[in-house]
Design a protein around this motif. Structure first.
Motif, mmCIF file in Angstrom:
data_model
loop_
_atom_site.group_PDB
_atom_site.id
_atom_site.type_symbol
_atom_site.label_atom_id
_atom_site.label_comp_id
_atom_site.label_asym_id
_atom_site.label_seq_id
_atom_site.Cartn_x
_atom_site.Cartn_y
_atom_site.Cartn_z
ATOM 1 N N PRO A 25 8.805 -14.514 4.024
ATOM 2 C CA PRO A 25 7.888 -14.513 5.168
ATOM 3 C C PRO A 25 8.049 -13.329 6.116
ATOM 4 O O PRO A 25 7.143 -13.038 6.894
ATOM 5 N N ASP A 26 9.157 -12.634 6.034
ATOM 6 C CA ASP A 26 9.407 -11.494 6.921
ATOM 7 C C ASP A 26 9.287 -10.160 6.194
ATOM 8 O O ASP A 26 9.955 -9.186 6.548
ATOM 9 N N ASN A 27 8.420 -10.093 5.206
ATOM 10 C CA ASN A 27 8.222 -8.861 4.439
ATOM 11 C C ASN A 27 7.076 -8.072 5.079
ATOM 12 O O ASN A 27 5.906 -8.400 4.892
ATOM 13 N N PRO A 28 7.401 -7.021 5.855
ATOM 14 C CA PRO A 28 6.345 -6.293 6.564
ATOM 15 C C PRO A 28 5.352 -5.601 5.630
ATOM 16 O O PRO A 28 4.167 -5.489 5.960
ATOM 17 N N ALA A 29 5.801 -5.152 4.471
ATOM 18 C CA ALA A 29 4.878 -4.502 3.533
ATOM 19 C C ALA A 29 3.855 -5.500 3.009
ATOM 20 O O ALA A 29 2.662 -5.192 2.906
ATOM 21 N N ALA A 30 4.302 -6.701 2.694
ATOM 22 C CA ALA A 30 3.386 -7.736 2.206
ATOM 23 C C ALA A 30 2.432 -8.174 3.312
ATOM 24 O O ALA A 30 1.236 -8.396 3.061
ATOM 25 N N LEU A 31 2.936 -8.291 4.532
ATOM 26 C CA LEU A 31 2.078 -8.669 5.657
ATOM 27 C C LEU A 31 1.027 -7.597 5.934
ATOM 28 O O LEU A 31 -0.130 -7.913 6.224
ATOM 29 N N THR A 32 1.423 -6.341 5.813
ATOM 30 C CA THR A 32 0.475 -5.250 6.015
ATOM 31 C C THR A 32 -0.608 -5.273 4.942
ATOM 32 O O THR A 32 -1.805 -5.178 5.245
ATOM 33 N N ALA A 33 -0.195 -5.416 3.698
ATOM 34 C CA ALA A 33 -1.160 -5.470 2.598
ATOM 35 C C ALA A 33 -2.084 -6.674 2.746
ATOM 36 O O ALA A 33 -3.298 -6.579 2.503
ATOM 37 N N LEU A 34 -1.533 -7.806 3.177
ATOM 38 C CA LEU A 34 -2.348 -9.001 3.389
ATOM 39 C C LEU A 34 -3.374 -8.749 4.499
ATOM 40 O O LEU A 34 -4.542 -9.116 4.371
ATOM 41 N N GLY A 35 -2.932 -8.117 5.572
ATOM 42 C CA GLY A 35 -3.857 -7.795 6.659
ATOM 43 C C GLY A 35 -4.995 -6.905 6.191
ATOM 44 O O GLY A 35 -6.156 -7.118 6.534
ATOM 45 N N ILE A 36 -4.677 -5.922 5.371
ATOM 46 C CA ILE A 36 -5.705 -5.029 4.838
ATOM 47 C C ILE A 36 -6.659 -5.798 3.932
ATOM 48 O O ILE A 36 -7.879 -5.610 3.994
ATOM 49 N N ARG A 53 4.966 -7.396 -7.511
ATOM 50 C CA ARG A 53 3.829 -8.174 -7.013
ATOM 51 C C ARG A 53 3.077 -7.408 -5.930
ATOM 52 O O ARG A 53 1.846 -7.456 -5.875
ATOM 53 N N LEU A 54 3.795 -6.705 -5.086
ATOM 54 C CA LEU A 54 3.136 -5.864 -4.078
ATOM 55 C C LEU A 54 2.294 -4.783 -4.755
ATOM 56 O O LEU A 54 1.165 -4.530 -4.349
ATOM 57 N N HIS A 55 2.856 -4.184 -5.775
ATOM 58 C CA HIS A 55 2.124 -3.151 -6.507
ATOM 59 C C HIS A 55 0.865 -3.733 -7.152
ATOM 60 O O HIS A 55 -0.215 -3.134 -7.080
ATOM 61 N N LYS A 56 0.996 -4.894 -7.751
ATOM 62 C CA LYS A 56 -0.164 -5.541 -8.369
ATOM 63 C C LYS A 56 -1.233 -5.843 -7.323
ATOM 64 O O LYS A 56 -2.422 -5.624 -7.547
ATOM 65 N N ALA A 57 -0.815 -6.334 -6.169
ATOM 66 C CA ALA A 57 -1.766 -6.630 -5.085
ATOM 67 C C ALA A 57 -2.454 -5.347 -4.625
ATOM 68 O O ALA A 57 -3.667 -5.350 -4.384
ATOM 69 N N ASP A 58 -1.709 -4.257 -4.512
ATOM 70 C CA ASP A 58 -2.304 -2.972 -4.123
ATOM 71 C C ASP A 58 -3.356 -2.526 -5.135
ATOM 72 O O ASP A 58 -4.419 -2.023 -4.759
ATOM 73 N N LEU A 66 -0.306 -12.060 -2.416
ATOM 74 C CA LEU A 66 0.437 -11.749 -1.187
ATOM 75 C C LEU A 66 0.849 -13.008 -0.443
ATOM 76 O O LEU A 66 1.963 -13.088 0.072
ATOM 77 N N GLU A 67 -0.031 -13.997 -0.383
ATOM 78 C CA GLU A 67 0.337 -15.250 0.282
ATOM 79 C C GLU A 67 1.480 -15.942 -0.457
ATOM 80 O O GLU A 67 2.387 -16.487 0.171
ATOM 81 N N ASP A 68 1.449 -15.918 -1.789
ATOM 82 C CA ASP A 68 2.540 -16.498 -2.569
ATOM 83 C C ASP A 68 3.850 -15.756 -2.312
ATOM 84 O O ASP A 68 4.907 -16.375 -2.155
ATOM 85 N N ALA A 89 -6.573 -11.084 9.650
ATOM 86 C CA ALA A 89 -5.997 -9.740 9.533
ATOM 87 C C ALA A 89 -5.160 -9.413 10.767
ATOM 88 O O ALA A 89 -4.032 -8.914 10.638
ATOM 89 N N VAL A 90 -5.685 -9.695 11.932
ATOM 90 C CA VAL A 90 -4.960 -9.416 13.173
ATOM 91 C C VAL A 90 -3.637 -10.175 13.199
ATOM 92 O O VAL A 90 -2.594 -9.609 13.556
ATOM 93 N N LYS A 91 -3.659 -11.417 12.785
ATOM 94 C CA LYS A 91 -2.434 -12.234 12.773
ATOM 95 C C LYS A 91 -1.391 -11.634 11.825
ATOM 96 O O LYS A 91 -0.230 -11.465 12.202
ATOM 97 N N ALA A 92 -1.797 -11.301 10.600
ATOM 98 C CA ALA A 92 -0.854 -10.749 9.620
ATOM 99 C C ALA A 92 -0.322 -9.393 10.070
ATOM 100 O O ALA A 92 0.888 -9.132 9.980
ATOM 101 N N LEU A 93 -1.203 -8.545 10.559
ATOM 102 C CA LEU A 93 -0.787 -7.206 10.964
ATOM 103 C C LEU A 93 0.075 -7.226 12.216
ATOM 104 O O LEU A 93 1.031 -6.446 12.339
ATOM 105 N N SER A 94 -0.224 -8.119 13.134
ATOM 106 C CA SER A 94 0.606 -8.253 14.339
ATOM 107 C C SER A 94 2.015 -8.687 13.968
ATOM 108 O O SER A 94 3.001 -8.177 14.505
#
Length: 87
Positions: A40-51, A12-17, A32-34, A62-67
């Motif tokens: 909820p503690d997946n930093p790669a998904a949070l980073t991709a969501l922020g982007i 799913r991360l790859h598909k989102a990318d 990514l939200e799903d 973005a700031v919230k997700a990336l933080s």
């Protein structure tokens, strides 16, 4: 070897990318939200969501997700760089 459960989030991360690369930001955000509901503690998904949020012009989100990604993974260079772009 990864279990089936471990592969699914990575797929799913790859598909989102891929969606992000094509400019399909809203679709990427949905995936990514799903994923983050389940992990909820997946930093790669949070980073991709922020982007994705940055690309969609949603800088506060973005700031919230990336933080959050950086709380979970301090050395996440991609999240640091994206956070700078969010401001």
């Amino acid at each position: 070897m990864l279990s089936h459960e471990q592969k699914i989030p990575k797929q799913r991360l790859h598909k989102a990318d891929l969606l992000l690369a094509r400019g399909a930001f809203n679709e990427a955000v949905k995936i990514l939200e799903d994923l983050l509901v389940e992990e909820p503690d997946n930093p790669a998904a949070l980073t991709a969501l922020g982007i994705a949020f940055i690309e969609a012009g949603l800088h506060e989100k973005a700031v919230k997700a990336l933080s959050r990604a950086l709380v979970l993974s301090e050395g996440n260079a991609e999240a640091h760089e994206a956070l700078g772009c969010a401001y």
